[in-house]
Structure formats: structure tokens, C-alpha cells
Design an enzyme around this catalytic site. Structure first.
Site, short mmCIF file in Angstrom:
data_model
loop_
_atom_site.label_atom_id
_atom_site.label_comp_id
_atom_site.label_asym_id
_atom_site.label_seq_id
_atom_site.Cartn_x
_atom_site.Cartn_y
_atom_site.Cartn_z
CD GLU A 27 -5.61 -5.82 -1.13
OE1 GLU A 27 -4.90 -4.82 -0.93
OE2 GLU A 27 -6.61 -6.11 -0.45
CG ASN A 67 -0.45 -0.28 2.51
OD1 ASN A 67 0.57 -0.93 2.65
ND2 ASN A 67 -1.14 0.19 3.52
CB ILE A 68 1.62 3.72 -2.25
CG1 ILE A 68 2.48 2.52 -2.68
CG2 ILE A 68 2.41 5.03 -2.38
CD1 ILE A 68 2.81 2.48 -4.16
CD GLU A 69 -1.33 4.92 4.58
OE1 GLU A 69 -0.77 5.73 5.34
OE2 GLU A 69 -2.08 4.00 4.98
CB CYS A 77 -8.97 -4.43 -3.24
SG CYS A 77 -7.73 -3.15 -2.97
CB CYS A 131 -5.35 -1.38 -1.47
SG CYS A 131 -6.65 -0.53 -0.57
CB CYS A 185 -10.90 -2.38 0.90
SG CYS A 185 -10.31 -1.76 -0.68
#
Ligand code: THU
Length: 135
Positions: A56, A43-45, A90, A54, A87
Site C-alpha cells: 500500500e 511489498n519490497i522486503e 499503512c 508494504c 497494517c
């Protein structure tokens, strides 16, 4: 073909790359294509939150952007004592590429459950549901 345990190990390793300054919740993923290739992701925020991606979708985007649309399995590994399920966004994103895709939700190589995307997103809307005459 790579086995499920090795795929879980790859997702756990990918989780280390997670960029999570806001949630501190690291997630890793591994996507196995039907041809046997593996693409991993984390995941990359984002400081503006909504662009966050996310793990995935990172991994699946890597596969599709490299030309691999036939997907066999998606593994997701969160950071809790309990399993972390994909989620809703995803689930829909994965379902785009088939209803029979296997989803492995793992805590570790010893604790995991296996589903299909159909199990996790029943009665779904997908590419077959669009009227091609509209395109
Ligand atoms: N996250 C995932 O990477 N995959 C999911 O299926 C659920 C949520 C990430 C997004 C965000 O960086 C963090 O977990 C907290 O929501």
C-alpha cells in the site's frame, strides 16, 4: 472512472512483482486518484527487515511522488484464503491524505470488502490536528 473489479485485477497483477525473500508473503495494491489515475505497488522486503515497505505504501508513494495527493481508493490484496487487512503503519500513512478514502480489502475479484480509512482507523490523528503555529 475505472471500476472496483478492474482495480482489484490491477492489484493482483502488481502482487506478482512482490520482492519477498524473507516472508514469501506477496501483497499487491492499487491506488486510484480522484482524477482517475491508477498507481500500483507491491511489498519490497529488506535483509535488515525494518526497511521493508508494504504494498500500500509503495503504491501511495508512487502516486504522491508523481504529484497526486487526492486519493479516492486504495485496494490491497494479500496471499491468504482470508482477507489481509492493511497494517497499522499503512492505515496511518493512507489517512494522511484524507478520512474518506475508500479501502478495498480483497482476496479476489469475487471476494472483497469495502471500507473507508475512517472505519479502519477511527479517532485518528492527522494533518488537521497539528497546530500550525508550531510549524
Ligand atoms: N505487508 C504489506 O505489504 N501490507 C500490509 O498491510 C501488511 C504487511 C507485507 C510486509 C511484508 O513484506 C509481508 O507483508 C509480511 O509482513
Amino acid at each position: 472512472m475505472i471500476d472496483d473489479i478492474s482495480l482489484i485485477e490491477m492489484a493482483i497483477e502488481a502482487r506478482e512483482k512482490a520482492y519477498v525473500p524473507y516472508s514469501s508473503f506477496k501483497v499487491g495494491a492499487a491506488v486510484l486518484t480522484k482524477s482517475g489515475r491508477v498507481f500500483t505497488g507491491c511489498n519490497i522486503e529488506s535483509a535488515s527487515y525494518s526497511p521493508t515497505i508494504c504494498a500500500e505504501r509503495t503504491a501511495l508513494s508512487k502516486a504522491v511522488s508523481e504529484g497526486y495527493r487526492e486519493i479516492d481508493t486504495v485496494v490491497v490484496v494479500g496471499s491468504l484464503e482470508k482477507l489481509s487487512y492493511p497494517c497499522g503503519v499503512c492505515r496511518q500513512f493512507i489517512r494522511e491524505f484524507g478520512k474518506d478514502i475508500r479501502i478495498i480489502v480483497a482476496k479476489s475479484t469475487k471476494a472483497y470488502k469495502t471500507y473507508t480509512i475512517e472505519d479502519l482507523l477511527p479517532e485518528s490523528f492527522g494533518p488537521e490536528d497539528l497546530n500550525n503555529e508550531c510549524l
